[in-house]
Design an enzyme around this catalytic site. Structure first.
Site, PDB file in Angstrom:
ATOM      1  N   HIS A 108      -4.044 -16.848  -5.210  1.00 46.80           N
ATOM      2  CA  HIS A 108      -4.923 -16.247  -4.097  1.00 46.80           C
ATOM      3  C   HIS A 108      -6.319 -17.296  -3.909  1.00 46.80           C
ATOM      4  CE1 HIS A 108      -6.941 -16.124  -7.891  1.00 46.80           C
ATOM      5  NE2 HIS A 108      -7.802 -15.877  -7.543  1.00 46.80           N
ATOM      6  N   ASP A 109      -6.544 -18.562  -4.674  1.00 47.47           N
ATOM      7  CA  ASP A 109      -7.419 -19.037  -3.714  1.00 47.47           C
ATOM      8  C   ASP A 109      -7.452 -20.767  -2.774  1.00 47.47           C
ATOM      9  OD1 ASP A 109      -9.436 -17.613  -6.184  1.00 47.47           O
ATOM     10  OD2 ASP A 109      -8.943 -19.133  -7.582  1.00 47.47           O
TER      11      ASP A 109
ATOM     12  N   ASP B 160       1.220  -1.148  -0.223  1.00 49.90           N
ATOM     13  CA  ASP B 160      -0.251  -0.110  -0.671  1.00 49.90           C
ATOM     14  C   ASP B 160       1.346   1.415  -0.295  1.00 49.90           C
ATOM     15  OD1 ASP B 160      -2.205   2.186   0.356  1.00 49.90           O
ATOM     16  OD2 ASP B 160      -2.716   1.443   2.237  1.00 49.90           O
TER      17      ASP B 160
ATOM     18  N   GLU C 251      -6.991 -20.553 -16.787  1.00 52.51           N
ATOM     19  CA  GLU C 251      -7.698 -21.486 -15.576  1.00 52.51           C
ATOM     20  C   GLU C 251      -9.024 -22.326 -15.896  1.00 52.51           C
ATOM     21  OE1 GLU C 251      -9.318 -21.001 -11.148  1.00 52.51           O
ATOM     22  OE2 GLU C 251      -9.961 -20.012 -12.758  1.00 52.51           O
TER      23      GLU C 251
ATOM     24  N   ASN D 272      -0.213   4.478  -0.775  1.00 51.46           N
ATOM     25  CA  ASN D 272      -0.349   5.953   0.040  1.00 51.46           C
ATOM     26  C   ASN D 272      -1.631   5.748   1.788  1.00 51.46           C
ATOM     27  OD1 ASN D 272      -2.905   3.857  -0.905  1.00 51.46           O
ATOM     28  ND2 ASN D 272      -3.966   5.916  -1.852  1.00 51.46           N
TER      29      ASN D 272
ATOM     30  N   ASP E 147      -9.160 -16.677 -16.612  1.00 57.84           N
ATOM     31  CA  ASP E 147     -10.002 -16.688 -15.497  1.00 57.84           C
ATOM     32  C   ASP E 147     -10.906 -18.333 -15.800  1.00 57.84           C
ATOM     33  OD1 ASP E 147     -11.148 -16.342 -12.921  1.00 57.84           O
ATOM     34  OD2 ASP E 147     -12.929 -15.834 -13.178  1.00 57.84           O
TER      35      ASP E 147
ATOM     36  N   ASP F 211      -3.969   3.874   2.642  1.00 59.13           N
ATOM     37  CA  ASP F 211      -4.983   3.855   2.968  1.00 59.13           C
ATOM     38  C   ASP F 211      -5.872   2.408   3.701  1.00 59.13           C
ATOM     39  OD1 ASP F 211      -4.742   2.758   0.434  1.00 59.13           O
ATOM     40  OD2 ASP F 211      -6.682   3.463  -0.175  1.00 59.13           O
TER      41      ASP F 211
ATOM     42  N   ASP G  64      -1.807  -1.445  -3.307  1.00 57.40           N
ATOM     43  CA  ASP G  64      -1.851  -0.536  -4.759  1.00 57.40           C
ATOM     44  C   ASP G  64      -0.918  -0.772  -5.970  1.00 57.40           C
ATOM     45  OD1 ASP G  64      -0.349   1.892  -4.015  1.00 57.40           O
ATOM     46  OD2 ASP G  64      -1.831   1.594  -2.696  1.00 57.40           O
TER      47      ASP G  64
ATOM     48  N   ASP H 176      -5.221 -10.480 -15.567  1.00 58.52           N
ATOM     49  CA  ASP H 176      -6.247 -11.075 -15.333  1.00 58.52           C
ATOM     50  C   ASP H 176      -6.925 -11.342 -16.404  1.00 58.52           C
ATOM     51  OD1 ASP H 176      -7.651 -13.319 -14.033  1.00 58.52           O
ATOM     52  OD2 ASP H 176      -6.224 -13.076 -12.466  1.00 58.52           O
TER      53      ASP H 176
END
Ligand code: TEU
Ligand code: CA
Length: 541
Positions: A321-322, A21, A248, A23, A194, A25, A29, A98
């Site tokens: 990520h899964d 990150d 995928e 900035n 995907d 928040d 990013d 992706d």
């Protein structure tokens, strides 16, 4: 796509929300990624797969796209994106995006129009029916939802906020071509597509036959026009660029993969197949836990290593990520990660295929340890937990299954250092930081010669130096029957590479190869005639 750089790629997956990150928040990013290019270079990888960064209401963390042409403002701007590509390329790192085109977000302009008016030209962009069939979606819920305005049901194989596109409609296919062209013209080097083998649906929309999870999957996997659609996309767009694609694919067989990745057919460069990550579950459903057996694991990997010897190409990976984290999986003791993580990596990445490393894997990042199941925030976990509570399952089973299977495990912030939010951000991140950041973090591991991170760097170096034999060498499993040792060779011309890994916590007596160069060892020493607990050795002759 008449190139083969993808066979030399070492791909690193970035999940933008959780990488860095810039900035403060609490959300990762693009400028965050840019600020860490040095780190990517130091790892030695040469390609990034960036999970979705398009405009999205984030019902499924960006896998629900509301505008394919713009960057989600939480991640930055198109200028940031251009800067990212430029700087990656400057450092000889390619970038694949992706591409999520089986479905859109229900907040996409197309769906808003389609769902409010039957006569809208966009109505036929989606799949509406007067009556739903009995299909179940991937998140365990019904695959159809009612749409009041048109008094119809629409199909969504994932969350109800992810309506499926109707690929039968040539206008939809044209849209997808335009999207690909747009990003390729901006300089991206390809796409991770995907759930690409779901795009063609059997138009009869028959009911599925059984009552299992994923009822009807037979009718929406590898549909009748899948190959045509992929060939069309290649002919119209992809073949005009120096790009790669990785599809995928879910519930695919060896034969499917041969077809999909046959170079002459021009469909996909390679696919992700999940048979080996399903080694410890039943029916490919990760919630149905099954005891891990090394022999079964090898049998699955062997099937594809031998099966794709002369045709097709493959991706090799543990995490994304899964998936849950690989440390602590496969009956391995999480506390022994300094040995097991290098052992796992070595065993996998010297197989034939393009390696994929998921962010944080190279540090040995672990599953998330929550107190209460309600702390999990992923849409899939929530849906499945709701479903499980209705089934006759014990509390203990549900607890273990959800903890194992939740996708949040892979999505915690990257652990850069031991500061409050692990150096990911100065603000509270969107998802919990793993409390083991004090000892598992990039800063600490960089300084420790024997860390998992430094082992990964060594492995990547060895991989590059021996690229030919790893890419083209003939594979032989040398101990297919063993439940303790994974041992294989790769042979090319006069050269022979031998990989030996001990998957147990015990020392094993065995004769080790002699008169070879030792390329890798996750211990300081070699003990003659013994393989040490979780030891991994790579020889070259
Ligand atoms: O995942 C496809 C998929 O099959 C998932 O259901 C997967 O099996 C499951 O998440 C495993 O836990 C892709 C994306 O990788 C995933 O993040 C998306 O949620 C999904 O497609 C829908 O776009
Ligand atoms: Ca941010």
């Amino acid at each position: 796509m008449n190139n083969s750089w993808f066979k030399e790629a070492i791909i690193y997956q970035i999940y933008p929300q959780s990488f860095k990150d810039s900035n403060n928040d609490g959300i990762g990013d693009l400028q965050g990624i840019i600020s860490k290019i040095d780190y990517l270079v130091s790892l030695g990888i040469n390609c990034i797969w960036l999970s979705p960064i398009y405009v999205s209401p984030m019902a499924d963390n960006g896998y629900d796209i509301a505008d394919y042409y713009n960057i989600n403002p939480i991640y930055g701007t198109i200028e940031d994106f251009k800067e990212l590509i430029f700087k990656l390329h400057q450092n000889n790192i390619r970038l694949i995006m992706d591409l999520v085109v089986n479905h859109t977000s229900d907040e996409h302009r197309w769906f808003k129009e389609a769902s409010s008016d039957k006569n809208s030209p966009y109505h036929d962009y989606y799949i509406f029916k007067d009556k739903p069939n009995n299909w179940t979606g991937f998140f365990g819920d019904k695959a159809w939802s009612y749409n009041e305005k048109t008094n119809e049901y629409y199909l969504h194989l994932f969350d109800k906020k992810q309506p499926d596109l109707n690929w039968e409609n040539p206008l939809v296919r044209q849209e997808v071509q335009n999207i690909c062209k747009y990003w390729l013209d901006l300089g991206v080097d390809g796409f991770r597509c995907d759930v690409i083998n779901l795009i063609s649906k059997d138009q009869e929309f028959k009911n599925g036959h059984n009552k299992l999870i994923l009822v009807g999957k037979k009718y929406f996997i590898n549909g009748p026009k899948l190959h045509d659609y992929l060939q069309e996309l290649n002919e119209k767009v992809l073949s005009h660029y120096d790009c790669m694609t990785v599809g995928e694919t879910v519930f695919t067989t060896l034969d499917d993969i041969k077809l999909l990745t046959d170079e002459n057919r021009k469909e996909l460069s390679m696919v992700f197949n999940f048979d080996h990550t399903s080694v410890d579950n039943f029916l490919g459903v990760k919630w149905l836990m099954r005891k891990f057996k090394l022999k079964r694991f090898k049998k699955i990997l062997d099937k594809y290593q031998y099966g794709l010897e002369n045709a097709g190409w493959y991706s090799i990976f543990y995490e994304n990520h899964d998936q849950r984290r690989s440390v602590g999986r496969f009956n391995l003791d999480e506390k022994m990660a300094n040995y097991t993580a290098p052992m796992l990596a070595t065993t996998m990445y010297l197989l034939r295929g393009t390696p994929y490393i998921y962010q944080g894997q190279e540090l040995g990042m672990t599953n998330l340890n929550v107190k209460d199941l309600d702390e999990f925030i992923d849409v899939e976990t929530k849906d499945v937990l709701k479903l499980m509570k209705k089934l006759p399952l014990s509390k203990k089973y549900i607890d273990k299954s959800i903890r194992n299977g939740s996708r949040d495990n892979a999505r915690t912030p990257f652990q850069w250092d031991d500061s409050e939010y692990a150096g990911f951000s100065n603000a509270k991140p969107w998802i919990m930081v793993n409390d083991n950041k004090d000892f598992i973090n990039k800063e600490k591991e960089e300084k420790d010669e024997n860390s998992i991170l430094n082992y990964y760097k060594k492995l990547i170096r060895v991989y590059k130096e021996n690229n030919l034999i790893i890419r083209d060498g003939k594979y032989n499993d040398l101990k297919p029957k063993s439940n303790k040792i994974f041992m294989y060779e790769r042979i090319l011309n006069e050269q022979r590479m031998i990989v030996i890994s001990n998957f147990t916590s015990k020392t094993i007596k065995m004769k080790l190869p002699e008169d070879c160069q030792i390329l890798l060892n996750n211990y300081q020493e070699i003990k003659n005639n013994f393989l040490l607990p979780y030891q991994t050795l790579v020889y070259l002759k």
